[in-house]
Motif scaffolding. Structure first.
Motif, short mmCIF file in Angstrom:
data_model
loop_
_atom_site.label_atom_id
_atom_site.label_comp_id
_atom_site.label_asym_id
_atom_site.label_seq_id
_atom_site.Cartn_x
_atom_site.Cartn_y
_atom_site.Cartn_z
N ARG A 143 0.84 -1.10 -0.18
CA ARG A 143 0.15 -0.39 0.14
C ARG A 143 0.81 1.57 -0.07
NH1 ARG A 143 -3.24 -1.11 4.16
NH2 ARG A 143 -4.43 -2.55 3.54
N GLN A 144 1.96 0.97 0.81
CA GLN A 144 2.77 2.43 1.31
C GLN A 144 3.50 2.58 -0.62
OE1 GLN A 144 5.61 1.74 4.33
NE2 GLN A 144 6.32 3.62 3.69
N ILE A 145 3.72 1.75 -1.15
CA ILE A 145 5.04 2.36 -2.05
C ILE A 145 3.67 2.85 -3.88
CG2 ILE A 145 5.58 0.36 -4.67
CD1 ILE A 145 6.38 -1.45 -2.36
N LEU A 146 2.44 2.08 -2.95
CA LEU A 146 1.17 2.22 -4.31
C LEU A 146 0.65 3.53 -3.85
CD1 LEU A 146 -0.57 -1.14 -5.53
CD2 LEU A 146 1.45 0.30 -7.17
N ILE A 147 1.05 3.64 -2.85
CA ILE A 147 0.29 5.07 -2.37
C ILE A 147 0.83 6.17 -2.45
CG2 ILE A 147 -0.34 6.58 -0.68
CD1 ILE A 147 -1.90 4.28 0.87
N ASN A 148 2.71 5.95 -2.58
CA ASN A 148 3.58 7.16 -2.97
C ASN A 148 3.56 7.55 -4.24
OD1 ASN A 148 5.86 8.12 -2.88
ND2 ASN A 148 7.36 7.40 -3.31
N LEU A 149 3.43 5.98 -5.27
CA LEU A 149 4.05 6.34 -6.72
C LEU A 149 2.43 6.99 -7.35
CD1 LEU A 149 4.83 3.02 -8.20
CD2 LEU A 149 6.19 4.98 -7.97
N LEU A 150 0.98 7.12 -6.63
CA LEU A 150 0.36 7.78 -7.77
C LEU A 150 -0.10 8.83 -6.75
CD1 LEU A 150 -2.80 4.34 -6.45
CD2 LEU A 150 -2.24 5.32 -9.03
N GLY A 197 10.13 -9.01 -3.47
CA GLY A 197 11.20 -9.25 -4.31
C GLY A 197 10.21 -9.23 -5.92
N GLY A 198 10.41 -7.70 -6.27
CA GLY A 198 10.10 -7.33 -7.37
C GLY A 198 11.26 -6.29 -7.85
N GLN A 199 10.88 -5.55 -8.66
CA GLN A 199 11.51 -4.61 -9.44
C GLN A 199 10.76 -2.95 -9.79
OE1 GLN A 199 12.91 -6.13 -12.47
NE2 GLN A 199 15.48 -6.31 -11.84
N ILE A 200 10.82 -2.23 -9.68
CA ILE A 200 10.64 -0.92 -10.19
C ILE A 200 11.80 -0.06 -11.32
CG2 ILE A 200 12.41 0.37 -8.66
CD1 ILE A 200 9.29 2.17 -7.96
N GLN A 201 10.33 -0.20 -12.26
CA GLN A 201 11.58 0.75 -13.83
C GLN A 201 10.54 2.04 -13.79
OE1 GLN A 201 10.89 -2.66 -15.80
NE2 GLN A 201 12.68 -3.28 -15.88
N VAL A 202 11.17 3.04 -14.41
CA VAL A 202 10.21 4.00 -14.99
C VAL A 202 10.77 4.03 -16.16
CG1 VAL A 202 11.69 5.79 -13.87
CG2 VAL A 202 9.48 6.09 -14.30
N THR A 203 9.72 4.58 -16.95
CA THR A 203 9.75 5.43 -18.77
C THR A 203 9.46 6.34 -18.68
OG1 THR A 203 7.91 4.00 -18.94
CG2 THR A 203 9.79 3.28 -19.67
N SER A 204 9.61 7.48 -18.54
CA SER A 204 9.38 9.13 -19.03
C SER A 204 10.19 9.79 -19.81
CB SER A 204 9.28 9.07 -17.11
OG SER A 204 9.01 10.70 -17.05
N SER A 205 9.48 10.83 -20.14
CA SER A 205 10.17 11.92 -20.85
C SER A 205 9.88 12.98 -20.41
CB SER A 205 10.61 11.86 -22.20
OG SER A 205 8.86 11.42 -22.71
N THR A 206 9.93 14.04 -20.70
CA THR A 206 10.24 15.79 -19.97
C THR A 206 8.36 16.00 -20.84
OG1 THR A 206 12.11 16.11 -19.52
CG2 THR A 206 10.01 17.63 -19.52
N GLY A 207 7.16 15.97 -20.38
CA GLY A 207 5.89 17.03 -20.68
C GLY A 207 5.13 16.01 -21.74
N SER A 208 5.18 14.78 -20.78
CA SER A 208 4.83 13.95 -22.06
C SER A 208 4.50 12.16 -20.33
CB SER A 208 5.41 12.95 -23.28
OG SER A 208 6.96 12.06 -22.39
N GLY A 209 4.30 12.93 -19.22
CA GLY A 209 3.99 11.83 -18.22
C GLY A 209 4.83 11.04 -18.28
N SER A 210 4.66 9.90 -17.36
CA SER A 210 5.18 9.10 -16.97
C SER A 210 4.89 7.98 -16.37
CB SER A 210 6.18 9.54 -14.73
OG SER A 210 6.77 10.47 -14.99
N THR A 211 5.25 6.67 -17.00
CA THR A 211 5.11 5.26 -15.91
C THR A 211 5.91 4.51 -14.96
OG1 THR A 211 4.14 5.13 -18.31
CG2 THR A 211 4.77 3.40 -16.86
N PHE A 212 5.34 4.31 -14.15
CA PHE A 212 6.66 3.55 -13.41
C PHE A 212 5.50 2.12 -13.10
CE2 PHE A 212 7.22 8.08 -12.52
CZ PHE A 212 8.42 7.45 -11.08
N THR A 213 7.04 0.95 -12.98
CA THR A 213 6.27 -0.25 -12.82
C THR A 213 6.66 -1.15 -11.86
OG1 THR A 213 5.76 -0.05 -15.34
CG2 THR A 213 5.96 -2.57 -14.16
N ILE A 214 6.30 -1.29 -10.85
CA ILE A 214 6.58 -2.37 -9.82
C ILE A 214 6.11 -3.87 -10.12
CG2 ILE A 214 6.78 -0.53 -8.04
CD1 ILE A 214 4.54 -1.51 -6.82
N SER A 215 6.63 -4.69 -9.60
CA SER A 215 6.42 -5.94 -9.18
C SER A 215 6.77 -6.33 -8.10
CB SER A 215 6.74 -6.59 -10.23
OG SER A 215 8.29 -6.24 -10.28
#
Ligand code: ADP
Length: 996
Positions: A713-720, A800-818
């Protein structure tokens, strides 16, 4: 001279020439059948024995044989032959006998070939020509002037027309005596049963010699009549028939008994037939001739086998079976097949057979015995046999210095074998040896190119071996050192010659090395196999006894005939020291980091305690303050204090994680509930900013997973939270999917997608660092500590997972966790749509009846709340449901507004009462209202969800309570539960005890 005499003279002289031609036949046959290294020697012996024969026979041989007989034993006249007659007939006869004598002498040269000294052979020839042949010849053939037999055998009736015994057997038995004294050629019979056949030098030449011999035989037998009479044609035909039948016999035998037809045996079979018919060719019919020839073939084959296999007698050309044994048979055959009219009057065939046998026996005893004695005598004065080395190089060279092309080619080859690479073989495109020499030279040239290539490689290899710094050592299967390069000399302090041949234990003490120890036993066990091709650390030992750590790489090399091992040894002392110091540095760094985390944890904890007091007392202060400015100031203290607590909580979290003091829970939780709770919380924030919060699924999703729900919950609340914070327009999406992995349990993956400001490429590299934000201005605009992602990353990894991010200035971000899900065995998989969650989270009307909704929608609500954010949030939510919302900043104001509304006839349908407030808190305000008889629904708002807090609220007079942060759904449910019946609010009903 009469016509008859002239004819006879011509005939006998012609026959003499034919018999002389037999010398050529013998020469070709014998030299063709012997090995090429001796062929010249054999031919020369054939020629020279003729010289000797002629001289001796002239001097006394003829006299001994045909001179006036002394008692039938020896001729005593006609020495140094002379002929005084006009017709010279005696000379004709002498010439004919002379070539016979030469024939007898020549027979032996083939038998003794390849090992008898030339000089000794000359004496053997003398022996045969001087006494063996003339004396037996006298016994058989001498006659008196009336042409009656004068020799004692002749007088007994012994018949040997052209000399099966007199010429052929005498030569053969003499040869047998010499062969026995000489012994076989070196290598001819090795061991008991093995016999080594030597190849003949020139079979076509031997074939020619055989034919010449046969041709000569026409003269040998045909001339023995000493007249060209009617007998001659049948004699010649008998000769031919016996010759072919002997040959056929041998050929048949070879066809039946051997895979390959031996040319020599066919020749010898035929010659045996010719020898055998010699005694009776003037007195047998044609079938008899065939029979005699055929049996002669059998005799030859049998005796040859007897001599070779039984007695190991080495007769190079087979002269003894052909001339000796077949001669005996021919002699006996006279008694069996000849016309009896030739026998002495009244003698039966049997008696004649006895006489013939006696003659043949005497021939053997005399020829063999006399020559054996004679040669033994000679042996006392000179060696009969050439030396072993002469025999090896061959008599052509040893005895005559005569070389053939083949021999000189061989000599060139031997020179090369001994290391002379300069000379080249003679080349002649018109001889076989010359062509072989040409090809041999080409092979040599090619080999030289190869050799120089090998030498080049050797030089290169040497220079590498000598210049490389590492030690390179080669050992054999016994563990003995075979190569030791300069690098090894430096490393171990031994000179190359000191180490070569020693055991590898010298350099790698057995204590520390397994490999060498094992292959010293000569077997490659699995451990060695494992060590080959890999590197291993060992302890090596120098000449001075000191040891050092080394790295050993072993590779096995398969040579043509054996296996060797090459080891490369590197001194790793420095590396080891460096590793040690690195290790220590790492330990120190770890200790320092741990100390830092512990310090931070302690500090945060220590700061939290006074902060709690500061906030608590600020609350108390706020309750008692009346002046608006003072309240504002106290509120600023409270807001900043709360912010500080947030920061400290984050620091505490992070330092706990880094100090590995966070213990994870592992419980099975309902996936949908976890997501719903999170979305419920974040929905409000999204609503406040006017952003859509999308929840989506890539089905199927497991109904439950095993994880730590608080941390998830802590992780997802932080990301959201970040996504909403950094997005001004558009939407924020939480997308969930399951990832199946082959090697372990599945994982649940979440994408948190936003359409916000995005993160620059440079900032992306930093965002997981604690206290790092994309840039300074964002700090100011958006606030935050820069700890959220640092904590999230670590927590994700712990789950047991990983966090990854794809993002670029001005076009939003996608954080992926498993995160790991634990076993999904027997866990139902759900197919969800966005609605199923969203409705649970945001839908106001779901679960609440329509009439209630309507009631709620028309309600007037008072929110008594000091916090500005909460005021805004709650009023936003309620207004969205169509309610009319009033605000009061504290309990006092709230009380006043409720009472005023009641009195004005427009009371509030609900009151939401914060319990912690300055001036007057919610408890006091509620109690006061109840004391005044106010009965309208009051819903407590509390940050504390503990049971005693609830009890406290209810005790103060609240009808229900809701927790902060506000869960919209629960709040609406609570309101709906307390909704008064439809219709205008009964004012009196709101004041229960209005009368009192
Ligand atoms: P905080 O949000 O408290 O500053 P975080 O560690 O959560 O700290 O985030 C670090 C930084 O990463 C943020 O300050 C921001 O610059 C950047 N960041 C995080 N999430 C987002 C997002 N969704 N969109 C844009 N920037 C983001």
């Amino acid at each position: 001279m009469s016509h008859e005499l002239t004819t006879n003279t011509i005939w006998v002289l012609t026959c003499t020439s034919l018999v002389f031609l037999m010398q050529a036949g013998f020469c070709c046959l014998e030299s063709g059948l012997s090995r090429s290294k001796n062929s010249i020697n054999v031919a020369t012996k054939n020629i020279v024995d003729f010289f000797i024969g002629v001289f001796i026979f002239w001097l006394f041989g003829f006299g001994l044989m045909f001179g006036q007989s002394y008692g039938g034993w020896i001729g005593t006249t006609q020495f140094a032959f002379e002929d005084s007659s006009n017709a010279h007939w005696p000379t004709v006869v002498f010439l004919f006998q002379l070539v016979f004598c030469s024939t007898a002498m020549t027979i032996s040269s083939g038998a003794v070939a390849e090992r008898m000294r030339f000089r000794a052979y000359l004496l053997l020839a003398v022996g045969i020509g001087a006494f063996a042949y003339p004396l037996f010849g006298h016994w058989a053939w001498a006659h008196d002037s009336a042409r009656n037999p004068a020799g004692w055998l002749g007088k007994l009736g012994f018949l040997d027309f052209a000399g099966s015994s007199v010429v052929h057997s005498v030569g053969a038995w003499a040869a047998l005596a010499a062969v026995l004294i000489l012994g076989p050629r070196t290598g001819r019979f090795t061991g008991d049963s093995n016999e080594q056949r030597f190849s003949s030098s020139n079979l076509p030449m031997a074939a020619l010699g055989f034919l010449i011999l046969w041709f000569g035989w026409f003269g040998f037998n045909g001339g023995s009549t000493l007249a060209l009479n009617g007998q001659v044609p049948s004699i010649i035909l008998n000769t031919i028939l016996a010759g072919i039948s002997g040959g056929i016999c041998a050929l048949l035998w070879e066809l039946i008994a051997s895979k390959q037809i031996s040319v020599e045996k066919v020749f010898n079979g035929s010659l045996a037939g010719l020898v055998a018919i010699t005694a009776s060719c003037n007195a047998v019919n044609y079938p008899s001739a065939i029979c005699i020839g055929f049996i002669a073939g059998v005799v030859m084959l049998a005796s040859l086998s007897l001599l070779e296999n039984r007695f190991k007698i080495d007769d190079v050309v087979g002269a003894i079976p052909v001339h000796g044994f077949a001669g005996v048979w021919g002699t006996l055959a006279v008694a069996l097949f000849a016309d009896t009219s030739l026998f002495q009057t009244g003698v039966s065939r049997t008696t004649q057979l006895g006489i013939q046998a006696l003659g043949a026996g005497v021939c053997f005893v005399w020829s063999f015995g006399s020559i054996w004695l004679f040669m033994m005598l000679v042996k006392c004065f000179m060696p009969l046999r050439v030396t072993a080395s002469d025999e090896k190089i061959g008599l052509n060279v040893a005895e005559h210095g005569a070389s053939t092309e083949l021999h000189s080619l061989l000599e060139t080859m031997i020179a090369h074998e001994k290391g002379d690479n300069q000379s080249r073989a003679d080349v002649d495109n018109f001889t076989e040896a010359g062509i072989v020499g040409y090809q041999y030279n080409r092979v040599l040239d090619a080999q030289e190119i190869l050799l120089s290539d090998v030498k080049d490689r050797e030089v290169r290899y040497r220079s590498i071996m000598d210049n490389v710094m590492d030690a390179i050592i080669t050992i054999n299967l016994e563990g003995k050192i075979e190569e030791f390069n300069r690098g090894a000399e430096y490393l171990f302090g031994y000179y190359n010659h000191e180490a070569i041949g020693k055991s590898i234990d010298l350099l790698i003490p057995p204590l520390h090395q397994k490999i060498q120890h094992e292959y010293s036993s000569g077997e490659l066990n699995p451990q060695l196999v494992r060590a080959i091709g890999s590197r291993q650390e060992i302890v090596a030992q120098r000449n001075d006894g000191s040891t050092f750590p080394a790295e050993l790489a072993v590779s096995s090399v398969l040579l043509a005939d054996r296996e060797i091992f090459t080891g490369i040894i590197q001194d790793i002392s420095e590396r080891k020291d460096y590793e040690r110091s690195l290790n220590e540095a790492r330990k120190r760094a770890e200790a320092a980091s741990e100390a830092k985390s512990e310090f931070l944890a302690n500090m945060s904890h220590e700061i939290r305690t006074p902060m709690t007091a500061i906030l608590g007392f600020t609350d108390i202060l706020l309750r008692n303050l009346n002046n608006q400015e003072d309240i504002e100031s106290a509120n600023i203290v409270k807001r900043n204090g709360e912010y500080l607590i947030g920061v400290i909580n984050d620091i505490l979290d992070l330092s706990k994680i880094e100090a590995r003091k966070v213990e994870l829970e592992q419980v099975r939780v309902n996936t949908i509930e976890v997501i719903r709770d999170i979305v419920a919380l974040m929905q409000i924030k999204a609503d406040l900013k006017g952003l859509e919060l999308v929840v989506s699924f890539e089905n199927p999703i497991p109904e439950t997973i095993v994880t730590d729900p608080t941390r998830l919950r802590q992780i997802l609340i932080n990301l959201l939270g970040n996504a909403i914070k950094f997005t001004e327009t558009g939407y924020v999406e939480l997308r969930t999917r399951t990832i199946n992995r082959e090697d372990s349990f599945a994982q649940l993956q979440f994408d948190v997608i936003d359409t916000g400001i995005g993160i620059s490429k440079e900032a992306l590299a930093q965002i997981y660092q604690p206290f790092t934000q994309a840039d300074n201005s964002t700090t100011r605009k958006y606030g935050g500590t820069g700890l959220g992602l640092a904590i999230s990353k670590r927590l994700v990894e712990m789950l047991g997972g990983q966090i990854q991010v794809t993002s670029s200035t001005g076009s939003g971000s996608t954080f992926t966790i498993s995160v790991n899900t634990g076993s999904l065995k027997e866990v139902p998989l759900l197919h969800l749509d966005q609605g199923s969650i969203k409705s649970a989270v945001t839908g106001s009307s779901q679960g609440i009846s329509e009439s209630v909704c309507k009631t709620i929608a028309a309600s007037r609500v008072l929110v008594v709340e000091d916090g500005l954010d909460n005021q805004r949030l709650i009023s936003f939510l309620l207004k969205k449901e169509g309610m009319q919302v009033d605000l009061a900043d504290n309990g006092q104001l709230g009380y006043e507004k409720i009472m005023a509304a009641l009195q004005s006839g427009e009371p509030y349908n609900f009151v939401l009462m914060d319990m912690q407030m300055p001036v007057m808190d919610g408890y006091t305000a509620t109690s006061k209202l109840r004391e005044e008889g106010y009965t309208g629904p009051i819903i407590a708002l509390t940050a504390h969800a503990m049971k005693n807090d609830m009890d406290k609220c209810l005790k103060a007079g609240c009808d229900a309570y809701a927790t902060k942060p506000v869960d919209k759904r629960k709040l609406l449910e609570t309101i709906a539960r307390l909704a008064p019946p439809a219709g205008p609010t009964d004012l009196t009903s709101l004041v229960a005890n209005s009368d009192s």
